[in-house]
Design a protein around this motif. Structure first.
Motif, short mmCIF file in Angstrom:
data_model
loop_
_atom_site.label_atom_id
_atom_site.label_comp_id
_atom_site.label_asym_id
_atom_site.label_seq_id
_atom_site.Cartn_x
_atom_site.Cartn_y
_atom_site.Cartn_z
N ILE A 66 49.64 -22.75 8.37
CA ILE A 66 49.05 -23.73 9.29
C ILE A 66 50.09 -24.10 10.36
CG2 ILE A 66 47.83 -25.92 9.41
CD1 ILE A 66 47.67 -25.73 6.32
N GLU A 86 51.74 -28.28 14.46
CA GLU A 86 50.98 -29.31 15.19
C GLU A 86 49.71 -29.71 14.42
OE1 GLU A 86 48.97 -30.06 19.54
OE2 GLU A 86 49.98 -28.18 19.14
N THR A 87 49.07 -28.71 13.81
CA THR A 87 47.86 -28.98 13.02
C THR A 87 48.21 -29.83 11.80
OG1 THR A 87 47.01 -26.85 13.72
CG2 THR A 87 45.88 -27.91 11.88
N GLN A 88 49.37 -29.51 11.18
CA GLN A 88 49.80 -30.30 10.02
C GLN A 88 49.99 -31.77 10.41
OE1 GLN A 88 53.15 -28.62 7.90
NE2 GLN A 88 52.46 -26.55 8.29
N LYS A 137 48.54 -33.28 12.86
CA LYS A 137 47.24 -33.89 13.17
C LYS A 137 46.49 -34.25 11.89
CE LYS A 137 46.52 -32.35 17.81
NZ LYS A 137 45.85 -31.46 18.74
N ASP A 181 40.79 -35.53 19.72
CA ASP A 181 41.62 -34.78 18.77
C ASP A 181 40.91 -34.64 17.42
OD1 ASP A 181 43.66 -34.22 20.45
OD2 ASP A 181 44.94 -35.89 19.85
N ARG A 241 38.41 -31.90 17.67
CA ARG A 241 39.02 -30.56 17.63
C ARG A 241 39.50 -30.23 16.22
NH1 ARG A 241 40.60 -31.69 22.96
NH2 ARG A 241 42.46 -32.80 22.29
N LEU A 242 40.04 -31.24 15.54
CA LEU A 242 40.54 -31.00 14.18
C LEU A 242 39.38 -30.70 13.23
CD1 LEU A 242 42.95 -30.88 12.28
CD2 LEU A 242 42.70 -33.32 11.90
N THR A 274 38.73 -27.15 13.46
CA THR A 274 39.76 -26.38 12.75
C THR A 274 39.51 -26.43 11.25
OG1 THR A 274 41.31 -27.00 14.48
CG2 THR A 274 42.25 -26.12 12.46
N ASP A 292 39.17 -23.30 8.72
CA ASP A 292 40.43 -22.92 8.10
C ASP A 292 40.55 -23.50 6.68
OD1 ASP A 292 42.99 -22.39 7.36
OD2 ASP A 292 43.93 -23.10 9.21
N ALA A 334 43.84 -25.34 5.98
CA ALA A 334 43.91 -26.69 6.54
C ALA A 334 43.16 -27.67 5.65
CB ALA A 334 43.34 -26.70 7.96
#
Lengths: 164, 135
Positions: free
Chosen positions: A2, A5-7, A9, A22, A25-26, A29, A33, A36
């Motif tokens: 991952i 930046e995703t972590q 978020k 945000d 968008r998350l 994801t 994923d 995630a």
């Protein structure tokens, strides 16, 4: 793996620090994923475990008695004499609370009447650790994305070439 | 299918509809009985953070939940939705997979709003269970 930046978020999501855009968008994801989602579930578990270890703080006396002591100490204080003080000092006693109240009212009005009203937000789903909830008040829709089931829900309703 | 519903209680009823939807980027479903979801539901699904472009209705069931009653509606051979009415507008909705509760929530579902359960399916598609209130 991952993205870092995703972590961040995902952690921000758990801390309610993500902006609506945000968060949206998350959600996309997370829907795509599984790693995630696994991280989200793990962080949720860690947060819950840490919370359960927090020791509750209890006052040595009852809440009512505690506040009555404060009230008595306030009443026991002699009233300050402001005679001779400049006029603006006397006015400050009233202006400070009034301006604070006005600021609070303005903030509340901006919150209630601001553009868009309530935006999308997340809510923790409890039963399925891999699940997450996305709620959008503006469209009146709540999406609960589940890690269940691993296999196709349409297994008996689709031609076999679409099934793993 | 109706015979499998477990209904207890009587009096005032809450009418709901549950749809099983297949989300895909394919323009047509390989199953001829699948039809595109109705425009009102499609609009709300498009507003959700879902990546798919097409949504096909696999089946739909209308059901009523009596006051203080519980209704279990099989959506597919593996999953069902259970709705327990707690108050006039409040209900406990459970998603049950393979006979076991997967997710449970207490909520109000005003008319015009949707509760959508979803999950990944093979070949980069997804299944959705859409619950909405009719009356």
């Amino acid at each position: 793996m991952i993205a870092y930046e995703t972590q961040l978020k995902i952690q921000a999501l758990l801390d309610d620090e993500l902006s609506p855009s945000d968060a949206r968008r998350l959600a996309e994801t997370l829907a795509q994923d599984p790693e995630a989602r696994a991280l989200l579930a793990e962080l949720k578990g860690t947060k819950a475990a840490l919370k359960s270890f927090e020791e509750p703080f209890t006052l040595p006396e009852t809440r009512e008695f505690f506040w009555s002591k404060i009230e008595r100490s306030i009443q026991a204080q002699p009233e300050r004499v402001v005679a001779g003080a400049p006029l603006w000092v006397a006015w400050r006693r009233f202006l400070v609370p009034v301006s604070s109240l006005a600021a609070l009212v303005l903030l509340a009005l901006l919150t209630l009447l601001g553009p868009g009203g309530k935006g999308p937000e997340f809510e923790a789903a409890l039963s399925d650790p891999g699940a997450f909830t996305y709620r959008d008040y503006s469209t009146g829709a709540t999406l609960v994305w589940l890690s269940y089931p691993a296999e196709n829900e349409f297994a008996q309703e689709e031609p076999t070439d679409t099934i793993e | 299918m109706l015979g499998q519903w477990c209904v207890f209680g009587a009096a005032q009823k809450l009418k709901l509809e549950v749809q099983l939807v297949w989300a895909t980027n394919d323009r047509e479903s390989p199953e001829p009985s699948h039809k595109p979801v109705e425009p009102a539901v499609l609009k709300k699904l498009k507003d959700l953070p879902l990546k798919w472009t097409n949504y096909f209705e696999v089946n739909r069931h209308e059901f009523e939940v009596p006051a203080s009653g519980v209704v279990n509606v099989p959506v597919s051979s593996k999953c069902s939705i259970e709705v327990k009415r707690l108050a006039d507008t409040t209900m406990e909705v459970s998603f049950i997979g393979k006979g076991k509760p997967v997710e449970k929530r207490i909520m109000a579902l005003p008319r015009g709003e949707l509760l959508v359960y979803g999950g990944n399916a093979p070949n980069a598609t997804a299944w959705l269970v859409v619950l909405k209130r009719l009356e």
